[in-house]
Design a protein around this motif. Sequence first.
Motif, short mmCIF file in Angstrom:
data_model
loop_
_atom_site.label_atom_id
_atom_site.label_comp_id
_atom_site.label_asym_id
_atom_site.label_seq_id
_atom_site.Cartn_x
_atom_site.Cartn_y
_atom_site.Cartn_z
N VAL A 1 -55.64 123.63 36.71
CA VAL A 1 -54.38 124.35 36.57
C VAL A 1 -53.65 123.87 35.31
O VAL A 1 -53.44 122.66 35.13
CB VAL A 1 -53.48 124.15 37.81
CG1 VAL A 1 -52.15 124.85 37.64
CG2 VAL A 1 -54.19 124.63 39.08
N VAL B 1 -56.92 127.02 40.73
CA VAL B 1 -57.81 127.74 39.84
C VAL B 1 -59.22 127.48 40.38
O VAL B 1 -59.76 126.39 40.23
CB VAL B 1 -57.70 127.26 38.38
CG1 VAL B 1 -58.77 127.91 37.51
CG2 VAL B 1 -56.31 127.56 37.82
N VAL C 1 -54.23 131.81 37.93
CA VAL C 1 -53.75 130.69 38.73
C VAL C 1 -53.16 131.31 39.99
O VAL C 1 -52.31 132.20 39.92
CB VAL C 1 -52.68 129.87 37.98
CG1 VAL C 1 -52.13 128.77 38.86
CG2 VAL C 1 -53.25 129.31 36.69
#
Length: 87
Positions: free
Chosen positions: A30, A50, A71
């Motif tokens: 992330v 992610v 995300v």
Amino acid sequence: MRQKSERGVPDALVGCHTVDVDGYTIEGHVPMEDIARLLSERPDALGLAVPGMPAGSPGMEMGERVDPFDVILFAADAENSVFASHS
């Protein structure tokens, strides 16, 4: 895997790293700006993820190659939504 499920990370969102940040679970690669936004906005959620290891995500730099990735904000009620998109 047990550590991830105990933190509420859905199987479909599993990445390679898991960390707790100020009450949220961060799963996978992330980006820091998304973590900063999460901590600023403080949504009612378990964390960000992610899934997989997309090229170009933090720690997965591959020169000029960048695979688009999302995300995902995940919550205890299994409601997941796109928190940010990167390309």
